[in-house]
Design a protein around this motif. Structure first.
Motif, PDB file in Angstrom:
ATOM      1  N   PHE B 170       3.392  63.359  26.305  1.00 57.16           N
ATOM      2  CA  PHE B 170       2.690  62.421  25.721  1.00 57.16           C
ATOM      3  C   PHE B 170       3.680  62.065  24.260  1.00 57.16           C
ATOM      4  O   PHE B 170       4.276  61.175  24.032  1.00 57.16           O
ATOM      5  CB  PHE B 170       1.606  61.908  25.832  1.00 57.16           C
ATOM      6  N   ALA B 171       3.768  63.697  23.402  1.00 62.28           N
ATOM      7  CA  ALA B 171       4.238  63.687  22.113  1.00 62.28           C
ATOM      8  C   ALA B 171       5.645  63.615  22.038  1.00 62.28           C
ATOM      9  O   ALA B 171       6.107  62.738  21.874  1.00 62.28           O
ATOM     10  CB  ALA B 171       4.081  64.527  21.800  1.00 62.28           C
ATOM     11  N   ARG B 172       5.937  63.823  23.507  1.00 62.81           N
ATOM     12  CA  ARG B 172       7.912  64.246  23.706  1.00 62.81           C
ATOM     13  C   ARG B 172       8.258  62.475  24.065  1.00 62.81           C
ATOM     14  O   ARG B 172       9.031  62.156  23.595  1.00 62.81           O
ATOM     15  CB  ARG B 172       8.367  64.609  24.888  1.00 62.81           C
ATOM     16  N   GLU B 173       7.207  61.595  25.023  1.00 65.63           N
ATOM     17  CA  GLU B 173       8.338  60.480  25.086  1.00 65.63           C
ATOM     18  C   GLU B 173       7.541  59.511  23.784  1.00 65.63           C
ATOM     19  O   GLU B 173       8.766  58.963  23.519  1.00 65.63           O
ATOM     20  CB  GLU B 173       7.161  60.566  26.739  1.00 65.63           C
ATOM     21  N   THR B 174       6.226  60.140  23.370  1.00 60.52           N
ATOM     22  CA  THR B 174       6.266  58.910  22.156  1.00 60.52           C
ATOM     23  C   THR B 174       6.932  59.140  21.278  1.00 60.52           C
ATOM     24  O   THR B 174       7.724  57.643  20.631  1.00 60.52           O
ATOM     25  CB  THR B 174       4.666  58.681  22.480  1.00 60.52           C
ATOM     26  N   GLU B 175       7.450  60.099  20.711  1.00 59.30           N
ATOM     27  CA  GLU B 175       8.982  60.628  19.581  1.00 59.30           C
ATOM     28  C   GLU B 175       9.542  59.251  20.067  1.00 59.30           C
ATOM     29  O   GLU B 175      10.502  58.933  18.751  1.00 59.30           O
ATOM     30  CB  GLU B 175       8.067  61.586  18.920  1.00 59.30           C
ATOM     31  N   GLU B 176       9.766  59.914  20.866  1.00 55.17           N
ATOM     32  CA  GLU B 176      11.194  59.045  21.391  1.00 55.17           C
ATOM     33  C   GLU B 176      11.561  57.447  21.517  1.00 55.17           C
ATOM     34  O   GLU B 176      12.042  57.034  21.029  1.00 55.17           O
ATOM     35  CB  GLU B 176      11.853  59.378  22.966  1.00 55.17           C
TER      36      GLU B 176
END
Lengths: 322, 322
Positions: B170-176
């Motif tokens: 979730f963190a990676r996807e949302t940051e991007e």
């Protein structure tokens, strides 16, 4: 998701023995505790003189359940629209996926209501009942009569309505259509006098029937009261009859005839499904069966979600040839 | 009656200022007493590990009302189907005629739920809130974050989920996707530590957040608990915060966080709509406004019928270009 129109649904579901059996079985399942039936969701829209009810139930083992929405908007006739409306959404009981919209405009509600009247009469009226009194001359009065013919050998009909012309028109039309003797009456006393079965099917807000109007041995089905402001039976009918039966006690207390009592009932309140599940025949189980034939029995029907799920399942099965 | 698909509805309704205003106005109308909102109809289908909720409300003056059906069937993922589903039927509030079926599969519910979180944060969080902690890393956590950006200038996000890999993804996807700094954390203490706003969006059945985890000045929106068995907040969060606000007190007592209390609340229970209608700003109205900025505020959102009618009306207006 498939949508079915009223016309399509009318072609596959009507007042027949299969549909009668489906409604009888639904009440029996309710009486056996095999049904989850939550309280009715009800909302008033006062400024439009409208209300909407949502009913549902799940019958264990059935592949579908229905959610039935019934709007009643009583300013509609002035706009050229019917007051009552309705639709059912049918869901898979295994996955919750919506499978069909039965856009029946209230047709299935009318049918399942009439069939409940027949189930009640089959359970409670004298087997030799031949003469029906109808209080009310609307569409549902006619359907109740037709459904009764599935369970009793009806020969003649008496009808009363607040609007005398309407009663006369109903009498002529029904006599012609069903080949029965049908007479309209001016007084409630007269219409009830010789009845074996009385059905009240009105939107009355004050009691119509009193105990003194009821002949010995009669069965009364009161199906008009389905909301807090409606009422068809005087309290003395409830307290004075031999057996009082309702489709759902909790609903009768809110929407049906039990709400008219000023205190908790001093008599036994039967539920139709429990009688069916237990195989009770109240007239036959009187101390003396001849006395039983003199009993006055009353069924108060408010309309239950289990009927909706049952009739919707039948409709969907026939529409999809399952 | 027109049927609209999820794809059609997604094209016209999303997280934007107009939809935010519609949900804010709906709560304000509720607080002003301009809404009829009956209790939720809820039915469990135990053998299928399923449940279905029906919500509705009528906002006086609005041309339509919606009846929303939300099935949740938790054995579905094993069949390759989503657990949650849903549809709304939109009726004329003048005639009760069904005008449209929004076959949205729960999309509008997800949107109106996220927007309620934004309305709560707009009303209750510090205006300079920049840092969000998300408890839960599902679809609704992401939507809550996106909706918050409509009302606060969010710069960084911390996320915790029971499934650590899911939080990291979730963190990676949302940051991007959103261009924000997003970090996943192993502990609830760590994820909350520097938060201005905390959103819990989980199906937890036992409390996750305790008062000791909450920094001074934080606002917490707990939106996960929407049924009797779910719960996200320890009782000490309710009793120890400065202001407890819910979308509907009666729903919070049955489905939300108030049900977790062993006795009647000793604190004032605010309703979000009443605060909006009265123009209350709880932080600004503290005895000393600087103290107000140190307040801990909690919003418990169970999801209300008025949100459904509001978002369905917006969807229908856009779909039909009214």
């Amino acid at each position: 998701m498939q949508i079915y129109t009223r016309e399509q649904i009318e072609q596959v579901v009507g007042l027949d023995d299969t549909a009668l059996g489906v409604i009888r079985d639904a009440f029996t399942a309710l009486g056996r505790g095999e049904v989850v039936q939550p309280p009715i969701l009800s909302m008033a829209l006062e400024e439009a003189n409208g209300e909407v009810d949502v009913k549902t139930a799940h019958i264990r083992g059935l592949k579908h359940f229905a959610i039935k929405v019934s709007p009643g908007f009583f300013n509609n006739p002035a706009r050229g629209l019917p007051s009552l409306n309705g639709l059912m959404v049918v869901f898979s009981a295994e996955t919750g996926v919506a499978e069909a919209l039965l856009n029946d405009g209230g047709y299935l509600t009318a049918i399942r209501t009439a069939l409940a009247g027949a189930v009640a009469a089959e359970c409670l009226s004298r087997p030799d009942s031949k003469r029906v009194a109808l209080i009310g001359a609307g569409e549902q009065a006619g359907l109740q009569l037709e459904a009764l013919r599935l369970v009793r050998d009806i020969e003649s009909v008496d009808v009363w309505a607040r609007d005398k012309e309407r009663a006369e028109h109903f009498a002529r039309e029904t006599e012609e259509r069903l080949g029965l003797t049908v007479r309209s009456h001016d007084s409630l006393h007269a219409v009830c006098e010789n009845a074996d079965i009385i059905v009240t099917a009105t939107p009355s807000r004050s009691p119509l029937l009193e105990l003194s109007m009821l002949p010995a041995g009669v069965h009364v089905t009161a199906m008009g009261s389905d909301s807090p402001e409606k009422r068809e039976l005087d309290s003395d009918v409830l307290t004075g009859c031999n057996h009082f039966v309702c489709d759902s006690r909790s609903q009768s207390e809110i929407n049906g005839e039990l709400k008219g009592l000023e205190e908790a009932p001093s008599f036994e309140v039967h539920e139709l499904g429990a009688l069916l599940a237990a195989g009770h025949r109240l007239r036959e189980q009187a101390n003396d069966e001849e006395d039983g034939q003199q009993f006055i029995t009353v069924a108060d029907l408010t309309g239950t979600g289990v009927q909706d799920t049952a009739i919707a399942s039948l409709a969907l099965a026939r529409l999809t040839h399952q």
